[in-house]
Design a protein around this motif. Sequence first.
Motif, PDB file in Angstrom:
ATOM      1  N   SER A  74      20.028 -41.288  45.792  1.00 11.14           N
ATOM      2  CA  SER A  74      20.370 -42.063  44.590  1.00 11.14           C
ATOM      3  C   SER A  74      19.474 -41.710  43.417  1.00 11.14           C
ATOM      4  CB  SER A  74      20.279 -43.566  44.885  1.00 11.14           C
ATOM      5  OG  SER A  74      18.925 -44.008  44.964  1.00 11.14           O
ATOM      6  N   LEU A  75      18.259 -41.242  43.713  1.00 11.82           N
ATOM      7  CA  LEU A  75      17.327 -40.887  42.644  1.00 11.82           C
ATOM      8  C   LEU A  75      17.716 -39.600  41.924  1.00 11.82           C
ATOM      9  CD1 LEU A  75      13.963 -41.706  44.443  1.00 11.82           C
ATOM     10  CD2 LEU A  75      14.907 -42.901  42.456  1.00 11.82           C
ATOM     11  N   ALA A  76      18.604 -38.822  42.531  1.00  6.62           N
ATOM     12  CA  ALA A  76      18.981 -37.542  41.930  1.00  6.62           C
ATOM     13  C   ALA A  76      19.582 -37.710  40.540  1.00  6.62           C
ATOM     14  CB  ALA A  76      19.953 -36.802  42.840  1.00  6.62           C
ATOM     15  N   THR A  77      20.208 -38.861  40.280  1.00  7.18           N
ATOM     16  CA  THR A  77      20.833 -39.102  38.974  1.00  7.18           C
ATOM     17  C   THR A  77      20.255 -40.337  38.282  1.00  7.18           C
ATOM     18  OG1 THR A  77      22.615 -40.347  40.052  1.00  7.18           O
ATOM     19  CG2 THR A  77      22.994 -37.999  39.646  1.00  7.18           C
ATOM     20  N   ALA A  78      19.174 -40.881  38.809  1.00  2.52           N
ATOM     21  CA  ALA A  78      18.626 -42.132  38.279  1.00  2.52           C
ATOM     22  C   ALA A  78      17.652 -41.890  37.141  1.00  2.52           C
ATOM     23  CB  ALA A  78      17.928 -42.912  39.392  1.00  2.52           C
ATOM     24  N   ARG A  79      17.689 -42.768  36.149  1.00  2.99           N
ATOM     25  CA  ARG A  79      16.687 -42.789  35.100  1.00  2.99           C
ATOM     26  C   ARG A  79      15.530 -43.661  35.552  1.00  2.99           C
ATOM     27  NH1 ARG A  79      15.558 -46.942  34.169  1.00  2.99           N
ATOM     28  NH2 ARG A  79      17.050 -47.929  32.746  1.00  2.99           N
ATOM     29  N   VAL A  80      14.329 -43.151  35.421  1.00  2.00           N
ATOM     30  CA  VAL A  80      13.132 -43.906  35.765  1.00  2.00           C
ATOM     31  C   VAL A  80      12.159 -43.812  34.586  1.00  2.00           C
ATOM     32  CG1 VAL A  80      13.382 -43.563  38.258  1.00  2.00           C
ATOM     33  CG2 VAL A  80      12.092 -41.886  36.902  1.00  2.00           C
ATOM     34  N   TYR A  81      11.005 -44.437  34.737  1.00  2.00           N
ATOM     35  CA  TYR A  81       9.979 -44.392  33.689  1.00  2.00           C
ATOM     36  C   TYR A  81       8.661 -43.897  34.278  1.00  2.00           C
ATOM     37  CZ  TYR A  81      13.184 -47.353  31.062  1.00  2.00           C
ATOM     38  OH  TYR A  81      14.301 -47.848  30.434  1.00  2.00           O
ATOM     39  N   ALA A 147       9.760 -35.973  39.313  1.00  2.00           N
ATOM     40  CA  ALA A 147       9.288 -35.257  40.496  1.00  2.00           C
ATOM     41  C   ALA A 147       8.684 -33.912  40.108  1.00  2.00           C
ATOM     42  CB  ALA A 147      10.434 -35.063  41.478  1.00  2.00           C
ATOM     43  N   LEU A 148       9.297 -33.241  39.137  1.00  2.00           N
ATOM     44  CA  LEU A 148       8.774 -31.969  38.661  1.00  2.00           C
ATOM     45  C   LEU A 148       7.406 -32.168  38.012  1.00  2.00           C
ATOM     46  CD1 LEU A 148       9.671 -28.997  38.541  1.00  2.00           C
ATOM     47  CD2 LEU A 148      10.575 -29.449  36.250  1.00  2.00           C
ATOM     48  N   SER A 149       7.251 -33.256  37.273  1.00  7.12           N
ATOM     49  CA  SER A 149       5.954 -33.567  36.672  1.00  7.12           C
ATOM     50  C   SER A 149       4.906 -33.823  37.745  1.00  7.12           C
ATOM     51  CB  SER A 149       6.077 -34.799  35.762  1.00  7.12           C
ATOM     52  OG  SER A 149       6.926 -34.543  34.664  1.00  7.12           O
ATOM     53  N   ALA A 150       5.320 -34.510  38.809  1.00  7.89           N
ATOM     54  CA  ALA A 150       4.393 -34.776  39.912  1.00  7.89           C
ATOM     55  C   ALA A 150       3.921 -33.475  40.549  1.00  7.89           C
ATOM     56  CB  ALA A 150       5.065 -35.670  40.952  1.00  7.89           C
ATOM     57  N   VAL A 151       4.848 -32.540  40.743  1.00 10.06           N
ATOM     58  CA  VAL A 151       4.489 -31.247  41.323  1.00 10.06           C
ATOM     59  C   VAL A 151       3.500 -30.516  40.403  1.00 10.06           C
ATOM     60  CG1 VAL A 151       5.352 -28.965  41.980  1.00 10.06           C
ATOM     61  CG2 VAL A 151       6.631 -31.010  42.628  1.00 10.06           C
ATOM     62  N   ALA A 174      10.495 -34.678  50.181  1.00  9.33           N
ATOM     63  CA  ALA A 174      11.572 -35.302  49.413  1.00  9.33           C
ATOM     64  C   ALA A 174      11.323 -35.147  47.914  1.00  9.33           C
ATOM     65  CB  ALA A 174      11.704 -36.775  49.778  1.00  9.33           C
ATOM     66  N   MET A 175      10.059 -35.242  47.516  1.00 10.05           N
ATOM     67  CA  MET A 175       9.705 -35.075  46.100  1.00 10.05           C
ATOM     68  C   MET A 175      10.020 -33.655  45.632  1.00 10.05           C
ATOM     69  SD  MET A 175       5.976 -35.729  44.365  1.00 10.05           S
ATOM     70  CE  MET A 175       5.293 -34.139  44.900  1.00 10.05           C
ATOM     71  N   TRP A 176       9.681 -32.672  46.480  1.00 11.57           N
ATOM     72  CA  TRP A 176       9.997 -31.283  46.134  1.00 11.57           C
ATOM     73  C   TRP A 176      11.502 -31.057  46.060  1.00 11.57           C
ATOM     74  CZ3 TRP A 176       6.184 -27.645  49.250  1.00 11.57           C
ATOM     75  CH2 TRP A 176       4.884 -27.855  48.763  1.00 11.57           C
ATOM     76  N   ALA A 177      12.253 -31.669  46.970  1.00  9.34           N
ATOM     77  CA  ALA A 177      13.711 -31.537  46.945  1.00  9.34           C
ATOM     78  C   ALA A 177      14.278 -32.127  45.655  1.00  9.34           C
ATOM     79  CB  ALA A 177      14.325 -32.220  48.158  1.00  9.34           C
ATOM     80  N   LEU A 178      13.759 -33.275  45.235  1.00 10.57           N
ATOM     81  CA  LEU A 178      14.189 -33.867  43.968  1.00 10.57           C
ATOM     82  C   LEU A 178      13.884 -32.936  42.798  1.00 10.57           C
ATOM     83  CD1 LEU A 178      13.255 -37.673  43.929  1.00 10.57           C
ATOM     84  CD2 LEU A 178      15.521 -36.681  43.592  1.00 10.57           C
TER      85      LEU A 178
END
Length: 282
Positions: A74-81, A147-151, A174-178
């Motif tokens: 579900s996070l693949a298309t979710a907007r987060v902050y 997730a990209l920022s986290a990486v 999972a973070m890398w997959a995102l």
Amino acid sequence: MAKRELPGHIAAALAGSGGATDSAGQPWAGRSLEGEGNPLHQFDKDDGQPDAGYTAALAALVAGTGSETAVVASLATARVYVAIIATLGEEAETEHGLAADKEADLALVTLTAPDGRKALPVFSSVDSLARWHPQARPVAVYAPRAALSAVSEEAQLLVIDPGAELTFVVRRPAMWALAQQRDWVPSYADDSLAGIVSAAAAQQPSVRQVLLSAASGVASRTADGTLVSGGGPGPELRITLQLAPGLDADGVQSIAAALQRSLAAQPEFVERVDSLELKITR
């Protein structure tokens, strides 16, 4: 009606910031920041509420009808902050006598998990971010971008809504997959990993059987203590080895160490497994 004048300190601050035009001399008046033509903002009418898909997947997980795989999907298309903190680098005085930031840095907030790993906190809503850190600035991004920022920050975990009713941890694979915008399969449900582990265990004659399952750290708890079958920080994968009888403690330790060395030499295993729990049975 008489024209209302701005208070002096506000008028001075506006004058010091460029007044009615931007840095290129273009007037602010009449300008719209909405629509597809605005390259600075992807969420024109964002109301700051949690993404509906993520909320539904999380509710299903808590109810026992969903899975952490579905939550990550579900996070693949979710907007987060993400949370940004402004820190003063150097202070100066304007021509109007006001203190101003000559240099300021915007820092992405990161955390240190209990096991020492670096984590990036992410929030499903503006309210959840404000409750966690009232001084932080919310920046809306899609979860894959977070997730990209986290990486890029060398974080190992993505922590969604820390301090909320349910904090969901997206572990490294999972973070890398995102970040790569691809589907995630948990290591404990990955048939290809089962083959890698079985091949490594086959090098040890005393190993009779190998089983892969979710480790104890996959589960999490809500604020009221309800056990949830996903969203935990790890360990993620449990490998159960059934050994032949008659081995002493040194023999068991030797087999476990040899298996761990063999698996550590497998790039596919290292990439897909966040953390490991080894269980020995006879």
